[in-house]
Design a protein around this motif. Structure first.
Motif, mmCIF file in Angstrom:
data_model
loop_
_atom_site.group_PDB
_atom_site.id
_atom_site.type_symbol
_atom_site.label_atom_id
_atom_site.label_comp_id
_atom_site.label_asym_id
_atom_site.label_seq_id
_atom_site.Cartn_x
_atom_site.Cartn_y
_atom_site.Cartn_z
ATOM 1 N N CYS A 263 -2.984 -10.393 -6.816
ATOM 2 C CA CYS A 263 -2.594 -9.030 -6.465
ATOM 3 C C CYS A 263 -2.187 -8.962 -5.000
ATOM 4 C CB CYS A 263 -3.753 -8.056 -6.695
ATOM 5 S SG CYS A 263 -4.466 -8.067 -8.357
ATOM 6 N N SER A 264 -1.320 -8.010 -4.683
ATOM 7 C CA SER A 264 -0.983 -7.746 -3.286
ATOM 8 C C SER A 264 -1.996 -6.799 -2.659
ATOM 9 C CB SER A 264 0.421 -7.132 -3.195
ATOM 10 O OG SER A 264 0.412 -5.810 -3.730
ATOM 11 N N GLY A 265 -2.751 -6.094 -3.492
ATOM 12 C CA GLY A 265 -3.695 -5.091 -3.027
ATOM 13 C C GLY A 265 -3.138 -3.687 -3.104
ATOM 14 N N LYS A 266 -1.820 -3.571 -3.315
ATOM 15 C CA LYS A 266 -1.166 -2.266 -3.379
ATOM 16 C C LYS A 266 -1.036 -1.752 -4.813
ATOM 17 C CE LYS A 266 1.533 -3.106 0.827
ATOM 18 N NZ LYS A 266 2.898 -3.195 1.413
ATOM 19 N N GLU A 267 -1.297 -2.612 -5.792
ATOM 20 C CA GLU A 267 -1.151 -2.211 -7.193
ATOM 21 C C GLU A 267 -2.150 -1.097 -7.537
ATOM 22 O OE1 GLU A 267 0.026 -6.530 -6.809
ATOM 23 O OE2 GLU A 267 -1.704 -5.319 -6.205
ATOM 24 N N GLN A 268 -1.738 -0.215 -8.420
ATOM 25 C CA GLN A 268 -2.600 0.866 -8.875
ATOM 26 C C GLN A 268 -3.446 0.455 -10.064
ATOM 27 O OE1 GLN A 268 -2.914 3.643 -7.210
ATOM 28 N NE2 GLN A 268 -1.268 3.179 -5.765
ATOM 29 N N SER A 269 -3.091 -0.653 -10.698
ATOM 30 C CA SER A 269 -3.797 -1.109 -11.890
ATOM 31 C C SER A 269 -3.741 -2.631 -11.946
ATOM 32 C CB SER A 269 -3.158 -0.505 -13.146
ATOM 33 O OG SER A 269 -3.767 -0.995 -14.318
ATOM 34 N N LEU A 270 -4.806 -3.247 -12.432
ATOM 35 C CA LEU A 270 -4.892 -4.703 -12.441
ATOM 36 C C LEU A 270 -3.799 -5.338 -13.289
ATOM 37 C CD1 LEU A 270 -6.765 -6.980 -11.324
ATOM 38 C CD2 LEU A 270 -7.910 -6.948 -13.547
ATOM 39 N N GLN B 283 -10.164 -5.184 -4.592
ATOM 40 C CA GLN B 283 -9.717 -3.868 -4.139
ATOM 41 C C GLN B 283 -9.005 -3.110 -5.249
ATOM 42 O OE1 GLN B 283 -7.273 -4.731 -0.751
ATOM 43 N NE2 GLN B 283 -9.006 -5.088 0.633
ATOM 44 N N VAL B 284 -8.146 -3.810 -5.986
ATOM 45 C CA VAL B 284 -7.394 -3.153 -7.062
ATOM 46 C C VAL B 284 -8.342 -2.660 -8.150
ATOM 47 C CG1 VAL B 284 -5.679 -3.503 -8.884
ATOM 48 C CG2 VAL B 284 -5.280 -4.448 -6.608
ATOM 49 N N VAL B 285 -9.341 -3.465 -8.496
ATOM 50 C CA VAL B 285 -10.299 -3.070 -9.529
ATOM 51 C C VAL B 285 -11.075 -1.835 -9.094
ATOM 52 C CG1 VAL B 285 -12.419 -3.748 -10.727
ATOM 53 C CG2 VAL B 285 -10.536 -5.365 -10.534
ATOM 54 N N CYS B 286 -11.607 -1.845 -7.877
ATOM 55 C CA CYS B 286 -12.391 -0.702 -7.394
ATOM 56 C C CYS B 286 -11.534 0.556 -7.325
ATOM 57 C CB CYS B 286 -12.990 -1.015 -6.025
ATOM 58 S SG CYS B 286 -14.255 -2.314 -6.057
ATOM 59 N N GLU C 275 2.888 -3.091 -24.503
ATOM 60 C CA GLU C 275 1.501 -3.495 -24.641
ATOM 61 C C GLU C 275 0.648 -2.254 -24.848
ATOM 62 O OE1 GLU C 275 0.543 -5.674 -21.109
ATOM 63 O OE2 GLU C 275 1.248 -7.577 -21.941
ATOM 64 N N ASP C 276 -0.515 -2.449 -25.471
ATOM 65 C CA ASP C 276 -1.437 -1.331 -25.634
ATOM 66 C C ASP C 276 -1.884 -0.831 -24.264
ATOM 67 O OD1 ASP C 276 -1.337 -1.407 -28.400
ATOM 68 O OD2 ASP C 276 -2.953 -2.879 -28.537
ATOM 69 N N PRO C 277 -2.328 0.416 -24.166
ATOM 70 C CA PRO C 277 -2.805 0.935 -22.883
ATOM 71 C C PRO C 277 -3.871 0.024 -22.286
ATOM 72 C CG PRO C 277 -2.653 2.704 -24.485
ATOM 73 C CD PRO C 277 -2.398 1.433 -25.239
ATOM 74 N N PHE C 278 -3.776 -0.191 -20.988
ATOM 75 C CA PHE C 278 -4.680 -1.119 -20.315
ATOM 76 C C PHE C 278 -5.953 -0.389 -19.872
ATOM 77 C CE2 PHE C 278 -6.245 -3.206 -16.452
ATOM 78 C CZ PHE C 278 -6.382 -4.509 -16.902
ATOM 79 N N ASP C 279 -7.085 -1.062 -20.020
ATOM 80 C CA ASP C 279 -8.341 -0.491 -19.554
ATOM 81 C C ASP C 279 -9.230 -1.625 -19.057
ATOM 82 O OD1 ASP C 279 -10.193 1.410 -18.939
ATOM 83 O OD2 ASP C 279 -10.776 1.853 -20.997
ATOM 84 N N LEU C 280 -10.147 -1.285 -18.186
ATOM 85 C CA LEU C 280 -11.112 -2.270 -17.691
ATOM 86 C C LEU C 280 -12.444 -1.601 -17.453
ATOM 87 C CD1 LEU C 280 -11.382 -1.647 -14.414
ATOM 88 C CD2 LEU C 280 -9.291 -3.000 -14.297
ATOM 89 N N ARG C 281 -13.486 -2.427 -17.304
ATOM 90 C CA ARG C 281 -14.824 -1.909 -17.052
ATOM 91 C C ARG C 281 -15.654 -2.981 -16.362
ATOM 92 N NH1 ARG C 281 -17.125 -1.960 -23.344
ATOM 93 N NH2 ARG C 281 -17.269 -4.253 -23.553
ATOM 94 N N GLU D 277 1.239 6.151 -10.598
ATOM 95 C CA GLU D 277 -0.169 5.888 -10.890
ATOM 96 C C GLU D 277 -0.471 6.126 -12.369
ATOM 97 O OE1 GLU D 277 0.187 7.221 -6.609
ATOM 98 O OE2 GLU D 277 0.918 7.954 -8.550
ATOM 99 N N ASP D 278 -1.474 5.413 -12.862
ATOM 100 C CA ASP D 278 -1.885 5.569 -14.256
ATOM 101 C C ASP D 278 -2.820 6.750 -14.449
ATOM 102 O OD1 ASP D 278 -0.484 3.281 -15.283
ATOM 103 O OD2 ASP D 278 -1.999 2.005 -14.377
ATOM 104 N N THR D 279 -3.585 7.084 -13.424
ATOM 105 C CA THR D 279 -4.523 8.201 -13.506
ATOM 106 C C THR D 279 -4.494 8.989 -12.196
ATOM 107 O OG1 THR D 279 -6.449 7.044 -12.591
ATOM 108 C CG2 THR D 279 -6.044 6.794 -14.959
ATOM 109 N N LEU D 280 -4.929 10.240 -12.256
ATOM 110 C CA LEU D 280 -4.954 11.077 -11.060
ATOM 111 C C LEU D 280 -5.920 10.520 -10.019
ATOM 112 C CD1 LEU D 280 -3.731 13.768 -10.002
ATOM 113 C CD2 LEU D 280 -5.846 14.874 -10.768
ATOM 114 N N LEU D 281 -6.962 9.845 -10.474
ATOM 115 C CA LEU D 281 -7.961 9.305 -9.550
ATOM 116 C C LEU D 281 -7.394 8.218 -8.647
ATOM 117 C CD1 LEU D 281 -11.091 9.054 -11.863
ATOM 118 C CD2 LEU D 281 -10.408 10.924 -10.381
ATOM 119 N N GLN D 282 -6.264 7.637 -9.048
ATOM 120 C CA GLN D 282 -5.649 6.580 -8.245
ATOM 121 C C GLN D 282 -4.751 7.139 -7.138
ATOM 122 O OE1 GLN D 282 -3.648 4.078 -11.088
ATOM 123 N NE2 GLN D 282 -5.535 3.497 -12.123
ATOM 124 N N CYS D 283 -4.472 8.431 -7.175
ATOM 125 C CA CYS D 283 -3.630 9.044 -6.145
ATOM 126 C C CYS D 283 -4.439 9.288 -4.871
ATOM 127 C CB CYS D 283 -3.070 10.381 -6.644
ATOM 128 S SG CYS D 283 -2.097 10.276 -8.164
#
Length: 289
Positions: free
Chosen positions: A250-257, A214-217, A174-180, A44-50
């Protein structure tokens, strides 16, 4: 240790070393735990995704978790922390990695460990100005791409190789990925924007569906994806400037877009009337004391 690995990567603090008790660090303000039963896969990229539980019912301050990290891999002499010559720390000394046996999978492990995006280039470091000095610590590094850190990959014995610094390994990520989500009343709903090369841009809705929502949320820690009406989506307005992504699948299982399949960045056949909008349930996974 997988939980700690995610924290260390999220903070840019290197590899996970230990899981000490959190009370050893004597926080200035005593604060009760706000989540428990954290279970990370380590990718995971962040603890919140665990996986975790927000219902803290039997966990006291004396059971607070801690983390100990150490920077033992870096990319040196490049522009920014996500490009450069691969160096690893062993016996308190930094040294280089020989390109013999190296692969894009190994480069991806380094990029992930450093909290950068996907590996986009790996090559021998032939330029005299970018060659390393001193010990060449590793060669014949073999990674599957699923490892949490480079030290988890198979390799030859530390410091035992026939390489020269002409064979030092260079990696660019690539640079760190972020979204909003923008244009909404809360951070968990709005028009989707992603950050690439320091510039925010929109995402085209070609092929976009429930799994992508789902992946975005999940990445934003915003609960479950809802199905907004056309009217609701339009209420967020149209974007301006770049359209970064198209044909996202997406498959829906990805932790990041950015782990989903998509066209090359900036390639699309869309206009801003096709910008993606996402509405999540809003059960945010960000807390404060």
């Amino acid at each position: 240790m997988k939980d700690v690995a995610v924290i260390c990567r999220e903070l840019g603090c290197g590899a996970a070393m230990k899981t000490p008790s959190g009370i050893l660090y004597k926080p200035e303000v005593k604060q009760d735990p706000i989540i428990q039963e954290v279970n990370c896969s380590g990718t995971e990229d962040t603890l919140l995704q665990c996986e975790h539980s927000e219902d803290v019912f039997d966990c006291s301050f004396d059971e607070a978790a801690g983390a100990l990290c150490e920077k033992n891999v870096r990319l040196a002499d490049g522009l920014g922390r996500c490009k450069g010559r691969v160096e690893v720390k062993h016996q308190m000394q930094w040294g280089t990695v020989c390109h013999a046996g190296w692969s894009l999978s190994a480069a991806n492990v380094v990029c992930q460990q450093l909290g950068c995006g996907r590996a986009i280039l790996t090559q021998r470091c032939c330029n005299k100005t970018t060659q390393g000095q001193g010990t060449i610590w590793l060669s014949q590094v073999s990674c599957s791409g699923q490892e949490v850190s480079l030290q988890d990959c198979l390799s030859g014995h530390w410091g035992k190789n026939n390489c020269t610094h002409d064979e030092d390994t260079w990696v660019e990520c690539e640079d760190p990925f972020d979204l909003r989500l923008v244009g909404g009343d809360i951070r968990c709903s709005g028009r989707l924007e992603v950050l690439h090369k320091g510039i925010w841009g929109s995402v085209c809705d070609d092929g976009w569906g429930e799994k992508e929502n789902q992946v975005v949320c999940k990445q934003l820690g915003c609960g479950e994806a809802l199905s907004p009406s056309v009217k609701a989506r339009r209420s967020f307005g149209h974007g301006v400037g770049r359209i970064w992504l198209d044909d996202v699948h997406c498959s829906g299982k990805e932790q990041s877009l950015d782990k989903c399949q998509h066209r090359f960045w900036g390639y699309h056949n869309c206009n801003h009337k096709e910008d993606v909008a996402v509405i999540c349930s809003g059960k945010s996974c960000i807390w404060s004391s």
